[in-house]
Design an enzyme around this catalytic site. Structure first.
Site, mmCIF file in Angstrom:
data_model
loop_
_atom_site.group_PDB
_atom_site.id
_atom_site.type_symbol
_atom_site.label_atom_id
_atom_site.label_comp_id
_atom_site.label_asym_id
_atom_site.label_seq_id
_atom_site.Cartn_x
_atom_site.Cartn_y
_atom_site.Cartn_z
ATOM 1 N N ARG A 128 0.865 -1.183 0.000
ATOM 2 C CA ARG A 128 0.000 0.000 0.000
ATOM 3 C C ARG A 128 0.904 1.237 0.000
ATOM 4 O O ARG A 128 0.748 2.158 0.801
ATOM 5 C CB ARG A 128 -0.944 -0.028 1.195
ATOM 6 C CG ARG A 128 -0.305 -0.323 2.545
ATOM 7 C CD ARG A 128 -1.319 -0.107 3.672
ATOM 8 N NE ARG A 128 -0.773 -0.448 4.973
ATOM 9 C CZ ARG A 128 -1.062 -1.580 5.627
ATOM 10 N NH1 ARG A 128 -1.861 -2.479 5.075
ATOM 11 N NH2 ARG A 128 -0.550 -1.804 6.823
ATOM 12 N N ASN A 188 -1.821 4.305 -15.661
ATOM 13 C CA ASN A 188 -2.205 3.519 -14.495
ATOM 14 C C ASN A 188 -3.465 4.124 -13.885
ATOM 15 O O ASN A 188 -3.422 5.178 -13.251
ATOM 16 C CB ASN A 188 -1.057 3.511 -13.483
ATOM 17 C CG ASN A 188 -1.346 2.654 -12.268
ATOM 18 O OD1 ASN A 188 -2.448 2.147 -12.095
ATOM 19 N ND2 ASN A 188 -0.343 2.494 -11.417
ATOM 20 N N SER A 191 -4.374 1.189 -9.752
ATOM 21 C CA SER A 191 -3.757 0.938 -8.450
ATOM 22 C C SER A 191 -4.805 1.094 -7.357
ATOM 23 O O SER A 191 -5.577 2.064 -7.360
ATOM 24 C CB SER A 191 -2.613 1.919 -8.198
ATOM 25 O OG SER A 191 -2.170 1.819 -6.852
ATOM 26 N N ASN A 193 -4.129 1.844 -4.360
ATOM 27 C CA ASN A 193 -3.506 2.580 -3.268
ATOM 28 C C ASN A 193 -3.543 4.095 -3.409
ATOM 29 O O ASN A 193 -2.977 4.806 -2.581
ATOM 30 C CB ASN A 193 -2.057 2.109 -3.099
ATOM 31 C CG ASN A 193 -1.972 0.633 -2.768
ATOM 32 O OD1 ASN A 193 -2.728 0.136 -1.939
ATOM 33 N ND2 ASN A 193 -1.084 -0.079 -3.441
ATOM 34 N N GLY A 282 1.688 -11.488 -6.818
ATOM 35 C CA GLY A 282 2.305 -12.798 -6.691
ATOM 36 C C GLY A 282 1.378 -13.933 -7.065
ATOM 37 O O GLY A 282 0.437 -13.776 -7.854
ATOM 38 N N THR A 333 7.200 -9.598 -7.820
ATOM 39 C CA THR A 333 7.140 -10.444 -6.636
ATOM 40 C C THR A 333 7.896 -11.756 -6.845
ATOM 41 O O THR A 333 8.643 -12.203 -5.969
ATOM 42 C CB THR A 333 5.680 -10.728 -6.259
ATOM 43 O OG1 THR A 333 4.987 -9.485 -6.128
ATOM 44 C CG2 THR A 333 5.586 -11.503 -4.965
#
Length: 371
Positions: A128, A188, A191, A193, A282, A333
């Site tokens: 985050r 983008n 996201s 966050n 991931g 990741t």
């Protein structure tokens, strides 16, 4: 050098577990020092050793996409080198390209730490970060000075302080800083966050951003849109239609997911994981991102190039995304969990898959499962 590094990597990963963001920052500091001393004996030696240990070349993996030469399809995903401080070093780790950012017009510190976590039980990470970066002007000036030898993409994100209704202008001003020093751009809007950012994936809002950028761009640079894995199929179809209408160069599938159910990790930072804000990357993202890649390819009959990202750890993971329809791939990741030799392992594995299936070039495998 590979034999020297590999035995100590578990110790390095343990450090990442304890202090992920601090360890990340230290790694970038080390790479920056190597880059700044590349003309000295030790810097030049270390860069050559990295290249020898982690790089792999095979003409069957080379592609020309959007007029850009990619020596291989595996790139570094944004989020790792937000400020482009190691932009010239990523080729030494075998990457065929690197995407920097997310970059915002205005510098911003991001969210309060702790804000980056490893979830080893799930081979995942939660972040985050909040698009912490030094701002478009500073990063563009740095990138213009170093002139990396692999293609560089810029992940553009809306500044947190910019109202949603002014998003198009915010993206545009960032884009202008990088017009002469980046190879491609990713919008983008996915996201989790940045407050309200995902609402910009709506057709009306996204179309305004795309129109503004394309009017400025005039076909000079590839512009793609990065989408969320949490969209439903109708919303993804709408974005595909916009991308086609406005002649975007492609789509990036996908960003992190806010879906946390079904994970083995139940608590984080002393709290229930389900209550923790942030996006998951991931292994848990792998199947969903591949399904979205497949959907995009089927909806466009392979005419819209896709950068596939999410849950790539092995050659099999990479092959699945390519045969589903991805022309290029990105990792982050998986690279942390598997170690820096992962790039070479995946590239060698892709060549092995080509040979096993009787294909002569990677381009023949793109979208193969849909044929």
């Amino acid at each position: 050098m590979l034999d020297l590094i590999k035995p100590i990597y578990p110790l390095f990963f343990k450090l990442l577990q304890q202090e992920p963001e601090s360890a990340h920052r230290r790694l970038l500091q080390i790479l920056t020092q190597v880059d700044h001393n590349r003309d000295r004996h030790w810097g030049n030696w270390l860069e050559q050793e990295l290249t020898q240990s982690f790089s792999y070349e095979d003409s069957r993996l080379e592609q020309k996409l959007w007029g850009i030469n990619f020596t291989n399809p595996l790139g570094l995903a944004p989020g790792f080198d937000k400020d482009g401080v190691a932009a010239r070093m990523w080729q030494s780790f075998g990457f065929g390209f690197a995407e920097l950012g997310a970059v915002t017009l205005h510098p911003q510190p991001g969210n309060q730490p702790p804000r980056m976590f490893r979830l080893p039980l799930d081979k995942a990470a939660l972040n985050r970060m909040g698009a912490n970066n030094q701002g478009a002007q500073v990063i563009a000036s740095r990138l213009a000075e170093v002139n990396p030898s692999i293609p560089i993409g810029i992940n553009l994100c809306k500044s947190k302080i910019t109202p949603l209704e002014n998003a198009a202008q915010d993206y545009l001003e960032s884009f202008r800083y990088f017009k002469n020093c980046a190879d491609y751009f990713v919008v983008n809007v996915s996201s989790p966050n940045t407050p309200g950012l995902r609402s910009l994936q709506g057709e009306e809002q996204l179309e305004g951003i795309i129109e503004t950028l394309q009017q400025e761009n005039q076909g000079q640079h590839p512009i793609l849109v990065k989408i969320s894995p949490d969209l439903d199929w109708n919303a993804i179809a709408s974005i595909i239609a916009l991308a086609t209408k406005h002649q975007l160069a492609g789509l990036v599938a996908t960003n992190t997911t806010t879906e946390k159910t079904g994970l083995k990790t139940k608590k984080l930072n002393g709290n229930p994981l389900l209550e923790e804000a942030g996006g998951i990357s991931g292994e848990p993202l792998k199947e969903r991102s591949t399904a979205i890649i497949r959907f995009i390819w089927q909806q466009t009959q392979g005419k819209l190039p896709i950068i596939g990202v999410g849950g790539i750890f092995t050659p099999e993971d990479a092959w699945s995304k390519i045969t589903a329809g991805a022309s290029l791939l990105q990792v982050y990741t998986g690279w942390i969990y598997q170690g820096p030799w992962m790039v070479k392992t995946i590239l060698q594995g892709l060549v092995g898959r080509l040979e096993a299936t009787g294909l002569t070039h990677l381009s023949e495998a793109i979208g193969q499962e849909n044929l």
